[in-house]
Write a protein that holds these residues in place. Sequence first.
Motif, PDB file in Angstrom:
ATOM      1  N   PHE A 189      33.293 -39.924  29.019  1.00  0.00           N
ATOM      2  CA  PHE A 189      34.363 -38.993  28.681  1.00  0.00           C
ATOM      3  C   PHE A 189      35.408 -39.823  27.948  1.00  0.00           C
ATOM      4  CE2 PHE A 189      38.559 -37.312  29.421  1.00  0.00           C
ATOM      5  CZ  PHE A 189      38.403 -35.970  29.213  1.00  0.00           C
ATOM      6  N   PHE A 190      35.923 -39.335  26.819  1.00  0.00           N
ATOM      7  CA  PHE A 190      36.924 -40.074  26.056  1.00  0.00           C
ATOM      8  C   PHE A 190      38.026 -39.117  25.646  1.00  0.00           C
ATOM      9  CE2 PHE A 190      38.432 -42.282  22.150  1.00  0.00           C
ATOM     10  CZ  PHE A 190      38.814 -43.462  22.750  1.00  0.00           C
ATOM     11  N   MET A 191      39.268 -39.527  25.851  1.00  0.00           N
ATOM     12  CA  MET A 191      40.403 -38.678  25.501  1.00  0.00           C
ATOM     13  C   MET A 191      41.376 -39.450  24.622  1.00  0.00           C
ATOM     14  SD  MET A 191      42.913 -36.341  27.872  1.00  0.00           S
ATOM     15  CE  MET A 191      43.553 -37.643  28.873  1.00  0.00           C
TER      16      MET A 191
ATOM     17  N   GLN B  97      27.449 -42.476  22.952  1.00  0.00           N
ATOM     18  CA  GLN B  97      27.563 -42.415  24.410  1.00  0.00           C
ATOM     19  C   GLN B  97      28.651 -41.437  24.851  1.00  0.00           C
ATOM     20  OE1 GLN B  97      27.221 -47.082  24.447  1.00  0.00           O
ATOM     21  NE2 GLN B  97      27.517 -46.329  26.523  1.00  0.00           N
ATOM     22  N   ILE B  98      29.532 -41.044  23.947  1.00  0.00           N
ATOM     23  CA  ILE B  98      30.586 -40.088  24.283  1.00  0.00           C
ATOM     24  C   ILE B  98      29.950 -38.711  24.394  1.00  0.00           C
ATOM     25  CG2 ILE B  98      32.734 -38.999  23.563  1.00  0.00           C
ATOM     26  CD1 ILE B  98      33.332 -41.568  21.972  1.00  0.00           C
ATOM     27  N   HIS B  99      29.995 -38.135  25.584  1.00  0.00           N
ATOM     28  CA  HIS B  99      29.435 -36.807  25.824  1.00  0.00           C
ATOM     29  C   HIS B  99      30.523 -35.750  25.952  1.00  0.00           C
ATOM     30  CE1 HIS B  99      25.031 -37.547  26.678  1.00  0.00           C
ATOM     31  NE2 HIS B  99      25.507 -38.716  26.324  1.00  0.00           N
ATOM     32  N   ALA B 100      31.755 -36.202  26.150  1.00  0.00           N
ATOM     33  CA  ALA B 100      32.883 -35.276  26.194  1.00  0.00           C
ATOM     34  C   ALA B 100      34.062 -35.952  25.503  1.00  0.00           C
ATOM     35  CB  ALA B 100      33.239 -34.923  27.630  1.00  0.00           C
ATOM     36  N   LEU B 101      34.631 -35.275  24.512  1.00  0.00           N
ATOM     37  CA  LEU B 101      35.747 -35.810  23.746  1.00  0.00           C
ATOM     38  C   LEU B 101      36.872 -34.786  23.760  1.00  0.00           C
ATOM     39  CD1 LEU B 101      37.041 -37.809  21.684  1.00  0.00           C
ATOM     40  CD2 LEU B 101      35.816 -36.539  19.901  1.00  0.00           C
ATOM     41  N   VAL B 102      38.049 -35.235  24.149  1.00  0.00           N
ATOM     42  CA  VAL B 102      39.224 -34.369  24.150  1.00  0.00           C
ATOM     43  C   VAL B 102      40.296 -35.054  23.308  1.00  0.00           C
ATOM     44  CG1 VAL B 102      41.051 -33.343  25.561  1.00  0.00           C
ATOM     45  CG2 VAL B 102      38.709 -33.422  26.425  1.00  0.00           C
TER      46      VAL B 102
ATOM     47  N   ILE C 176      35.674 -28.841  30.958  1.00  0.00           N
ATOM     48  CA  ILE C 176      35.867 -30.283  30.963  1.00  0.00           C
ATOM     49  C   ILE C 176      35.176 -30.829  32.203  1.00  0.00           C
ATOM     50  CG2 ILE C 176      37.534 -32.167  31.101  1.00  0.00           C
ATOM     51  CD1 ILE C 176      39.496 -30.406  29.601  1.00  0.00           C
ATOM     52  N   PRO C 177      34.267 -31.790  32.017  1.00  0.00           N
ATOM     53  CA  PRO C 177      33.522 -32.322  33.159  1.00  0.00           C
ATOM     54  C   PRO C 177      34.396 -33.184  34.064  1.00  0.00           C
ATOM     55  CG  PRO C 177      33.065 -33.598  31.202  1.00  0.00           C
ATOM     56  CD  PRO C 177      33.921 -32.446  30.766  1.00  0.00           C
ATOM     57  N   GLU C 178      33.887 -33.440  35.253  1.00  0.00           N
ATOM     58  CA  GLU C 178      34.596 -34.320  36.176  1.00  0.00           C
ATOM     59  C   GLU C 178      34.473 -35.756  35.705  1.00  0.00           C
ATOM     60  OE1 GLU C 178      33.954 -33.928  40.378  1.00  0.00           O
ATOM     61  OE2 GLU C 178      33.252 -31.869  40.077  1.00  0.00           O
ATOM     62  N   PHE C 179      35.591 -36.478  35.798  1.00  0.00           N
ATOM     63  CA  PHE C 179      35.596 -37.878  35.418  1.00  0.00           C
ATOM     64  C   PHE C 179      36.813 -38.534  36.055  1.00  0.00           C
ATOM     65  CE2 PHE C 179      38.556 -36.004  32.603  1.00  0.00           C
ATOM     66  CZ  PHE C 179      39.491 -36.978  32.314  1.00  0.00           C
ATOM     67  N   ILE C 180      36.782 -39.834  36.102  1.00  0.00           N
ATOM     68  CA  ILE C 180      37.921 -40.617  36.579  1.00  0.00           C
ATOM     69  C   ILE C 180      38.286 -41.565  35.449  1.00  0.00           C
ATOM     70  CG2 ILE C 180      38.695 -42.360  38.227  1.00  0.00           C
ATOM     71  CD1 ILE C 180      36.666 -41.133  40.215  1.00  0.00           C
ATOM     72  N   VAL C 181      39.567 -41.583  35.072  1.00  0.00           N
ATOM     73  CA  VAL C 181      40.004 -42.497  34.024  1.00  0.00           C
ATOM     74  C   VAL C 181      39.888 -43.918  34.561  1.00  0.00           C
ATOM     75  CG1 VAL C 181      41.967 -43.298  32.661  1.00  0.00           C
ATOM     76  CG2 VAL C 181      41.531 -40.845  32.903  1.00  0.00           C
ATOM     77  N   GLU C 182      39.114 -44.732  33.868  1.00  0.00           N
ATOM     78  CA  GLU C 182      38.895 -46.114  34.283  1.00  0.00           C
ATOM     79  C   GLU C 182      39.664 -47.103  33.417  1.00  0.00           C
ATOM     80  OE1 GLU C 182      34.630 -46.256  34.107  1.00  0.00           O
ATOM     81  OE2 GLU C 182      34.442 -45.439  36.124  1.00  0.00           O
ATOM     82  N   LYS C 183      39.945 -46.721  32.179  1.00  0.00           N
ATOM     83  CA  LYS C 183      40.697 -47.574  31.265  1.00  0.00           C
ATOM     84  C   LYS C 183      41.620 -46.692  30.442  1.00  0.00           C
ATOM     85  CE  LYS C 183      37.727 -51.527  30.467  1.00  0.00           C
ATOM     86  NZ  LYS C 183      38.758 -52.536  30.596  1.00  0.00           N
ATOM     87  N   GLU C 184      42.786 -47.245  30.121  1.00  0.00           N
ATOM     88  CA  GLU C 184      43.739 -46.513  29.295  1.00  0.00           C
ATOM     89  C   GLU C 184      44.560 -47.528  28.501  1.00  0.00           C
ATOM     90  OE1 GLU C 184      45.842 -42.780  30.658  1.00  0.00           O
ATOM     91  OE2 GLU C 184      47.484 -44.243  30.740  1.00  0.00           O
ATOM     92  N   PHE C 185      44.730 -47.266  27.205  1.00  0.00           N
ATOM     93  CA  PHE C 185      45.504 -48.152  26.345  1.00  0.00           C
ATOM     94  C   PHE C 185      46.371 -47.338  25.402  1.00  0.00           C
ATOM     95  CE2 PHE C 185      42.502 -51.331  27.644  1.00  0.00           C
ATOM     96  CZ  PHE C 185      43.151 -52.543  27.473  1.00  0.00           C
ATOM     97  N   LYS C 186      47.505 -47.889  25.052  1.00  0.00           N
ATOM     98  CA  LYS C 186      48.389 -47.309  24.035  1.00  0.00           C
ATOM     99  C   LYS C 186      48.122 -48.035  22.720  1.00  0.00           C
ATOM    100  CE  LYS C 186      53.285 -46.486  23.051  1.00  0.00           C
ATOM    101  NZ  LYS C 186      54.651 -46.696  23.565  1.00  0.00           N
ATOM    102  N   LEU C 187      47.858 -47.263  21.669  1.00  0.00           N
ATOM    103  CA  LEU C 187      47.571 -47.802  20.344  1.00  0.00           C
ATOM    104  C   LEU C 187      48.624 -47.309  19.359  1.00  0.00           C
ATOM    105  CD1 LEU C 187      43.739 -47.027  20.163  1.00  0.00           C
ATOM    106  CD2 LEU C 187      44.854 -49.107  20.997  1.00  0.00           C
ATOM    107  N   PRO C 188      48.761 -47.981  18.224  1.00  0.00           N
ATOM    108  CA  PRO C 188      49.690 -47.480  17.202  1.00  0.00           C
ATOM    109  C   PRO C 188      49.208 -46.148  16.636  1.00  0.00           C
ATOM    110  CG  PRO C 188      48.493 -49.418  16.409  1.00  0.00           C
ATOM    111  CD  PRO C 188      48.084 -49.206  17.830  1.00  0.00           C
TER     112      PRO C 188
END
Length: 126
Positions: free
Chosen positions: A60-62, A94-99, A2-14
Amino acid sequence: MIPEFIVEKEFKLPWPPSVNMAYRVVGNRLIISAKGREFADACKEIFKSEKVVYPDEKLFFMIELFPPTRRKYDVDNYGKVVIDQIPWWNDDSQIHALVIVKGGKDEEKVGYCVVSIGKLANGESL
């Protein structure tokens, strides 16, 4: 890795429908089902003030999934449905890493998912 990244945005979805429930084939056309449209509408409301903030960055997208029941499910059946509703990029290539992570059962029995995004460190690919 898993590459280095900093979470910049986070949302809760249904809780999203699976890809098998979100899309239907009618004749020779692929359409969004009623459950797919319902999820898309809920996401549009959540993201109504969000805009593209990553016009061409490598991302990076999780997705963390918290299902409404303890029923077995395949995490890979939920990624596309969620990714298609995110307004933060111009193109999901644009997503290069997906978890995608299986979380525990939602105790409120509704189900939800949490999406997080960040740029890859130094904008490098894996």
